[in-house]
Design an enzyme around this catalytic site. Sequence first.
Site, PDB file in Angstrom:
ATOM      1  CB  SER A  69      -0.923   0.012   1.215  1.00 30.94           C
ATOM      2  OG  SER A  69      -1.749  -1.136   1.201  1.00 30.94           O
TER       3      SER A  69
HETATM    4  N1  SAM Z   1      -0.420  -5.306   4.006  1.00 30.56           N
HETATM    5  C1  SAM Z   1       0.300  -5.585   2.797  1.00 30.56           C
HETATM    6  C2  SAM Z   1       1.689  -5.015   2.802  1.00 30.56           C
HETATM    7  O1  SAM Z   1       2.057  -4.324   3.752  1.00 30.56           O
HETATM    8  O2  SAM Z   1       2.419  -5.309   1.835  1.00 30.56           O
HETATM    9  C3  SAM Z   1      -0.428  -5.160   1.556  1.00 30.56           C
HETATM   10  C4  SAM Z   1      -1.681  -5.899   1.357  1.00 30.56           C
HETATM   11  S1  SAM Z   1      -2.227  -6.084  -0.308  1.00 30.56           S
HETATM   12  C5  SAM Z   1      -2.957  -4.510  -0.569  1.00 30.56           C
HETATM   13  C6  SAM Z   1      -3.579  -7.192   0.070  1.00 30.56           C
HETATM   14  C7  SAM Z   1      -3.153  -8.587   0.446  1.00 30.56           C
HETATM   15  O3  SAM Z   1      -4.277  -9.286   0.923  1.00 30.56           O
HETATM   16  C8  SAM Z   1      -2.613  -9.382  -0.730  1.00 30.56           C
HETATM   17  O4  SAM Z   1      -1.341  -9.864  -0.438  1.00 30.56           O
HETATM   18  C9  SAM Z   1      -3.623 -10.519  -0.877  1.00 30.56           C
HETATM   19  O5  SAM Z   1      -3.075 -11.734  -1.338  1.00 30.56           O
HETATM   20  C10 SAM Z   1      -4.145 -10.631   0.537  1.00 30.56           C
HETATM   21  N2  SAM Z   1      -5.443 -11.297   0.695  1.00 30.56           N
HETATM   22  C11 SAM Z   1      -6.549 -11.212  -0.073  1.00 30.56           C
HETATM   23  N3  SAM Z   1      -7.527 -11.977   0.434  1.00 30.56           N
HETATM   24  C12 SAM Z   1      -7.025 -12.562   1.551  1.00 30.56           C
HETATM   25  C13 SAM Z   1      -7.559 -13.466   2.523  1.00 30.56           C
HETATM   26  N4  SAM Z   1      -8.802 -13.929   2.488  1.00 30.56           N
HETATM   27  N5  SAM Z   1      -6.757 -13.846   3.534  1.00 30.56           N
HETATM   28  C14 SAM Z   1      -5.484 -13.409   3.616  1.00 30.56           C
HETATM   29  N6  SAM Z   1      -4.927 -12.554   2.725  1.00 30.56           N
HETATM   30  C15 SAM Z   1      -5.690 -12.130   1.714  1.00 30.56           C
END
Ligand code: SAM
Length: 227
Positions: A69
């Site tokens: 993000s």
């Molecule tokens: N917090 C992260 C960082 O600091 O890099 C960025 C997050 S990215 C915007 C969103 C993340 O949520 C992705 O890596 C995606 O694979 C994960 N995601 C999506 N659905 C999910 C779920 N049900 N459980 C766990 N992770 C999930």
Amino acid sequence: MVMKDRDTPATRADRLAMVASQIESRGIRDPLVVKAMREVPRHLFVPGDMQKRAHDDTPLPIGWEQTISQPYIVAYMTQALGLHGQETVLEIGCGSGYQAAILSRIAARVYTVERIPQLARKAMATLDELGITNIQVREGDGSLGWEEKSPFDAIMVTASGPRIPAPLSSQLGLHGTLVMPVGSRGQGQRIVRQTRISRETFRTDQLLGVAFVPLIGEYGWRADRKG
Ligand code: SAM
């Protein structure tokens, strides 16, 4: 909870400039958040070919169609949790591990869940390289939360869903706070803050408009659609 120093004078200078021009200038005032944003080496959480852009005012790709993000959004969502230092925090959507690392500088312990195994493993390796020991990373569907480690003082979801997953609300401790982007898939969403004010009662505040990748899972969106 000392982190290993993986900075060069240039990465440190770039990061301090990022915090001054993107975080403090936009009104992030919580000293714990500002300190964490100054400390955590963001450049280590982005892929090698992106490192020159690590401090840009934007989200960046981290592979598998996911993003780290924008720095301001990381700071904004962290501040919205109102942490003081003793909390147990759950993050859903570990991605690169950067947001978890920021939380780990403020809270006592952080649990984070990532559905893409390759990202979970990479995040673990980066956090390990930095010597951060108060984060546990788990692969799986974070829309179900992490029941065994609950209740949580704070929960942050860093992917957007149609609504706050019921298991997350129920794993929030009394007076705990959850923040999550909620809204349409593939379009704009709004960060919603939910505070548990009694066993059965929650207060909800609508915060900033954002655009996040989807939360894919049982209490999020279906996996078989893009966008
Ligand atoms: N917090 C992260 C960082 O600091 O890099 C960025 C997050 S990215 C915007 C969103 C993340 O949520 C992705 O890596 C995606 O694979 C994960 N995601 C999506 N659905 C999910 C779920 N049900 N459980 C766990 N992770 C999930």
